[in-house]
Design an enzyme around this catalytic site. Structure first.
Site, PDB file in Angstrom:
ATOM      1  N   ARG A  50     -28.177  -4.464 -43.606  1.00 22.51           N
ATOM      2  CA  ARG A  50     -27.027  -3.783 -43.015  1.00 22.51           C
ATOM      3  C   ARG A  50     -27.516  -2.939 -41.857  1.00 22.51           C
ATOM      4  O   ARG A  50     -28.454  -2.156 -42.010  1.00 22.51           O
ATOM      5  CB  ARG A  50     -26.311  -2.892 -44.024  1.00 22.51           C
ATOM      6  CG  ARG A  50     -25.020  -2.262 -43.498  1.00 22.51           C
ATOM      7  CD  ARG A  50     -23.853  -3.243 -43.519  1.00 22.51           C
ATOM      8  NE  ARG A  50     -23.320  -3.383 -44.867  1.00 22.51           N
ATOM      9  CZ  ARG A  50     -23.538  -4.461 -45.638  1.00 22.51           C
ATOM     10  NH1 ARG A  50     -24.275  -5.463 -45.187  1.00 22.51           N
ATOM     11  NH2 ARG A  50     -23.025  -4.520 -46.840  1.00 22.51           N
ATOM     12  N   SER A 109       0.855  -1.186   0.000  1.00 23.89           N
ATOM     13  CA  SER A 109       0.000   0.000   0.000  1.00 23.89           C
ATOM     14  C   SER A 109       0.890   1.234   0.000  1.00 23.89           C
ATOM     15  O   SER A 109       1.986   1.222   0.584  1.00 23.89           O
ATOM     16  CB  SER A 109      -0.905   0.003   1.238  1.00 23.89           C
ATOM     17  OG  SER A 109      -1.460   1.286   1.451  1.00 23.89           O
TER      18      SER A 109
END
Length: 445
Positions: free
Chosen positions: A317, A278
């Site tokens: 499409r 940390s």
């Protein structure tokens, strides 16, 4: 097609290796590979001269090399037409024209979606190969843990509470079997990776009567499956791949979550080989690989949902649904493969603290064996469950509770509370999973 992640985060989320296979450059290379293969396929059917197809292939290869094209410039030029194939074809045609090759030798009978979809299949093939490799590494590491700790007792937990004893080997075997099934899901979809070729509206009218033959030749050229028929607006192939990626992500997230929970300070049963620290707390030993594996696959359900909700392509499409797939699909490949890599890192260096497991088994003073005591008490009284439940609530050791010792000798109760004598088929489960892993290894060798 900018990626949502890049060099800053790829290493953290395990995607450094697969990133090259789903990058903007990979897209450009794949699209140019498709164009080159298409010219060769057309040449096989006599639609393009063999000499011209060879030039297209050589020029496309040069443009596909890193630095051959400016990615940003191509991206900017793509905006007008809504996809990168339109400007890419113009660039390729100009380049081959310098060698006397006509524009008709490039992109014969194709539409932009043919190139993008087929390129996506090439990217998927590379990334899925990486993913299978990462899953194999995770499976190997999980199987090793299962074998090593086949008989190491630990607390089985349900709904966050200690339930019954099991073994850590059985826990690891469960993780491993999930990964095996996730790998199988991915392996099955390799046959789904098919060429896409149908021209402007899916009929290959521009190449009739040779359009379907060109499509089959294109598949052979690229080493992809034949399409059967064009699948411009049939996205079931994509859905199968996406479903497999979602399954693999779930198989990764399960052990990653368990490892994170088992590594908590209060539990302390496992620890990664290289835990992270940390920036503020020197004492922290975070299971970073498991945490980042979880993080990598955390977005996957949402990405899968986007892909599945984009399946309804209208008519011949789609206006938008197809376009939404591009980045989402590559993000999925990147995230799942990265997560699998980080899980393999976590599992391959996992330290198992059997002493902590024994300590945690003892913290309830035998209460997690209450089921066994109830079974032993049942032949003596119809109130067995009520008696044991009351004894558990009292906080006193079960071998000292008068309601129990009225029927069972305290020494017998003490023996019943030994977790090593109530492990069920934990060892058999490990053996079965190891047999599955060994069989696959043998088939693959």
């Amino acid at each position: 097609m900018p990626a949502t992640r890049g060099p800053l985060f790829d290493s953290t989320f395990g995607a450094s290796a697969v990133a090259a296979h789903v990058s903007d450059q990979a897209w450009i290379t794949a699209m140019l590979d498709v164009e080159a293969a298409l010219s060769r396929a057309a040449a096989e059917q006599g639609l393009v001269s063999t000499e011209n197809a060879a030039v297209v292939t050589e020029v496309a290869s040069r443009l596909a090399a890193p630095g051959g094209l400016d990615v940003a410039e191509l991206g900017a030029a793509s905006a007008a037409g809504g996809n990168p194939v339109i400007p890419l074809v113009k660039i390729l045609r100009r380049a081959v024209a310098e060698h006397g090759v006509p524009g008709s030798a490039v992109h014969p009978g194709a539409t932009s979606q043919d190139v993008v979809d087929t390129a996506a299949m090439l990217l998927a093939r590379s990334a899925l190969t990486d993913l299978v490799g990462e899953l194999n590494d995770a499976i190997t590491a999980g199987a090793a843990l299962a074998r090593r700790h086949r008989d190491t007792p630990t607390a089985g937990r349900t709904l966050g509470q200690q339930a019954l004893p099991t073994t850590f080997g059985a826990v690891a075997a469960g993780w491993t079997m999930g990964l095996v099934r996730g790998r199988e899901s991915v392996q099955r979809v390799f046959s789904t990776l098919a060429v896409q070729f149908g021209g402007a509206a899916g009929t290959s009218a521009a190449l009739h009567p040779l359009g379907l033959l060109v499509a089959d030749s294109l598949a052979v050229q690229l080493g992809l499956a034949r399409q059967d028929v064009p699948w411009h607006t049939d996205r079931t192939r994509i859905a199968e791949i996406v479903g497999a990626l979602g399954t693999a992500a779930g198989a990764v997230s399960k052990p990653a979550l368990d490892i994170t929970l088992l590594a908590t300070t209060e539990v302390g049963e496992v620890e990664e080989d290289a835990p992270g620290g940390s920036s503020a707390m020197p004492h922290k030993r975070n299971p970073v690989a498991a945490i980042t594996a979880r993080a990598a696959v955390r977005r996957v359900p949402g990405l899968v949902a986007i892909m599945l909700s984009s399946m309804e392509h209208e008519h011949q499409r789609a206006a938008g649904a197809w376009h939404a797939e591009w980045e989402t699909f590559t993000d999925l490949l990147r995230s799942v493969t990265g997560g699998a890599h980080q899980l393999a890192v976590s599992l391959s260096g996992l330290h198992v603290h059997a002493d902590a497991m024994a300590r945690n088994l003892d913290i309830t003073h035998g209460l997690l064996l209450a089921e066994r005591v109830t079974s032993a008490l049942a032949p003596h009284t119809d109130r067995a469950r009520d008696i044991v439940t009351a004894a558990c609530s009292s906080g006193a050791p079960l071998d000292q509770d008068p309601g129990i010792t009225e029927f069972l000798d305290p020494r017998q109760v003490h023996e019943l509370l030994d977790p090593t004598h109530y492990l069920g088929h934990a060892g058999d489960i490990v053996d079965r999973v190891l047999a599955v892993v060994a069989a696959h290894t043998e088939r693959s060798s």
